[in-house]
Design an enzyme around this catalytic site. Structure first.
Site, mmCIF file in Angstrom:
data_model
loop_
_atom_site.group_PDB
_atom_site.id
_atom_site.type_symbol
_atom_site.label_atom_id
_atom_site.label_comp_id
_atom_site.label_asym_id
_atom_site.label_seq_id
_atom_site.Cartn_x
_atom_site.Cartn_y
_atom_site.Cartn_z
ATOM 1 N N SER A 140 -39.947 6.655 16.286
ATOM 2 C CA SER A 140 -39.346 5.377 16.691
ATOM 3 C C SER A 140 -37.861 5.602 16.927
ATOM 4 O O SER A 140 -37.298 6.600 16.458
ATOM 5 C CB SER A 140 -39.530 4.345 15.576
ATOM 6 O OG SER A 140 -38.718 3.210 15.801
ATOM 7 N N TYR A 153 -39.985 1.883 6.356
ATOM 8 C CA TYR A 153 -40.469 2.167 7.719
ATOM 9 C C TYR A 153 -39.522 3.144 8.426
ATOM 10 O O TYR A 153 -39.959 4.161 8.976
ATOM 11 C CB TYR A 153 -40.589 0.860 8.520
ATOM 12 C CG TYR A 153 -41.050 1.101 9.932
ATOM 13 C CD1 TYR A 153 -42.364 1.499 10.197
ATOM 14 C CD2 TYR A 153 -40.173 0.978 11.008
ATOM 15 C CE1 TYR A 153 -42.784 1.749 11.500
ATOM 16 C CE2 TYR A 153 -40.588 1.221 12.307
ATOM 17 C CZ TYR A 153 -41.898 1.609 12.553
ATOM 18 O OH TYR A 153 -42.309 1.861 13.829
#
Ligand SMILES: NC(=O)c1ccc[n+]([C@@H]2O[C@H](COP(=O)([O-])OP(=O)(O)OC[C@H]3O[C@@H](n4cnc5c(N)ncnc54)[C@H](OP(=O)(O)O)[C@@H]3O)[C@@H](O)[C@H]2O)c1
Length: 258
Positions: A140, A153
């Site tokens: 990401s 995360y």
């Protein structure tokens, strides 16, 4: 007809589904993995008919300890060899670390980190024996920065990027390539699951098809990393120039509910 077989985790929606469609268009055989069996079966049938490829479905929870070993056992029972591994399944949660139960963080680390790492290790064995392998790990843009209220995360995606680039280098003498995909905000179910609605994160989003197309091309070009979406590409450069305290404040603001 391409005779190579791709295993995609998280193929039932979003980026994983778009990647499945992208590989199918190129004639690869597929193994689709996620929990929602009906969504996988519907996608498998569409792709078989449209592209005359073999598509296998494995419905499994990959956030359980031992999930990678169980999946590899299923593949062996079905006699399926994997040439291309797409570690895409993952989820995020928008919330304070101390406020959410530990089980949810453990589940996230298990899926985003442990299963990804173990599946890579287990499937590399066959790739090495056959002298060919391609691995696409979905990281990401948050791999590049700490994110308050997305602490676990962002840390899990930092692992994915660091691991993938190191592995790309380790395996450079073999015909095995590893690519980390770093998408920015993408219009998928991810934001519903994470509880991101009403945050700045969801203001500008790429489509999963755009992300899948960039990822596929980067994998074919044997790149160690790709940031999808032109607006996201300069991010690492700006992050390097910015004081960490600014980065933390901006990241916190992006995830705050209006
Ligand atoms: N969307 C974004 O803005 C964005 C940005 C950067 C990175 N990413 C990353 O992109 C990847 C794909 O996410 P997405 O955006 O496409 O979201 P998505 O639409 O929610 O897809 C997530 C996929 O992972 C599967 N999955 C979730 N938990 C699972 C579990 N316990 N076991 C097996 N499969 C599981 C889901 O299938 P089932 O529910 O059927 O199991 C689904 O197929 C993730 O790794 C995510 O972190 C997304």
């Amino acid at each position: 007809m391409n005779q190579r077989r791709v295993l995609l985790t998280g193929a039932s929606s979003g980026i994983g589904k778009a990647l499945s469609e992208r590989f199918a268009r190129e004639g690869y055989h597929l193994v689709l993995v996620a929990r929602r069996e009906s969504a996988l079966n519907a996608l498998a049938e569409t792709l078989r008919v449209a592209h005359q490829i073999q598509v296998d479905v494995v419905s499994q929870d990959l956030a359980e300890p031992g999930a990678a070993q169980k999946l590899v056992k299923t593949l062996a029972q079905k006699g399926l060899e994997i040439d291309v591994l797409v570690n895409n399944a993952g989820f995020g949660l928008n919330g304070g670390f101390a406020d959410l139960p530990l089980e949810q963080w453990n589940s996230m680390v298990q899926l985003n980190v442990t299963t990804l790492m173990e599946l890579t290790h287990l499937l590399l064995k066959g790739m090495r024996q056959r002298g060919f392998g391609r691995i696409l790990n979905v990281a990401s843009v948050v791999s590049f920065m700490p994110c308050p209220n997305f602490a676990i995360y962002a840390a899990s995606k930092a692992f994915v990027l660091s691991f993938s680039q190191a592995l790309h280098h380790e395996l450079r003498q073999e015909n095995i390539r590893v690519t980390a995909l770093c998408p920015g905000a993408t219009a998928t179910e991810f934001h519903e699951v994470a509880g991101n609605h009403g945050t700045l994160i969801t203001r500008w989003m790429d489509t999963p098809e755009q992300v899948a197309d960039e990822a596929y091309r980067a994998l074919m070009r044997e790149r160690s990393m790709v940031i999808s979406g032109w607006i996201n590409k300069p991010l690492p450069f700006f992050l390097r120039l910015s004081p960490r305290s600014w980065v933390l404040r901006i990241a916190e603001g992006m995830a705050r509910h209006a």
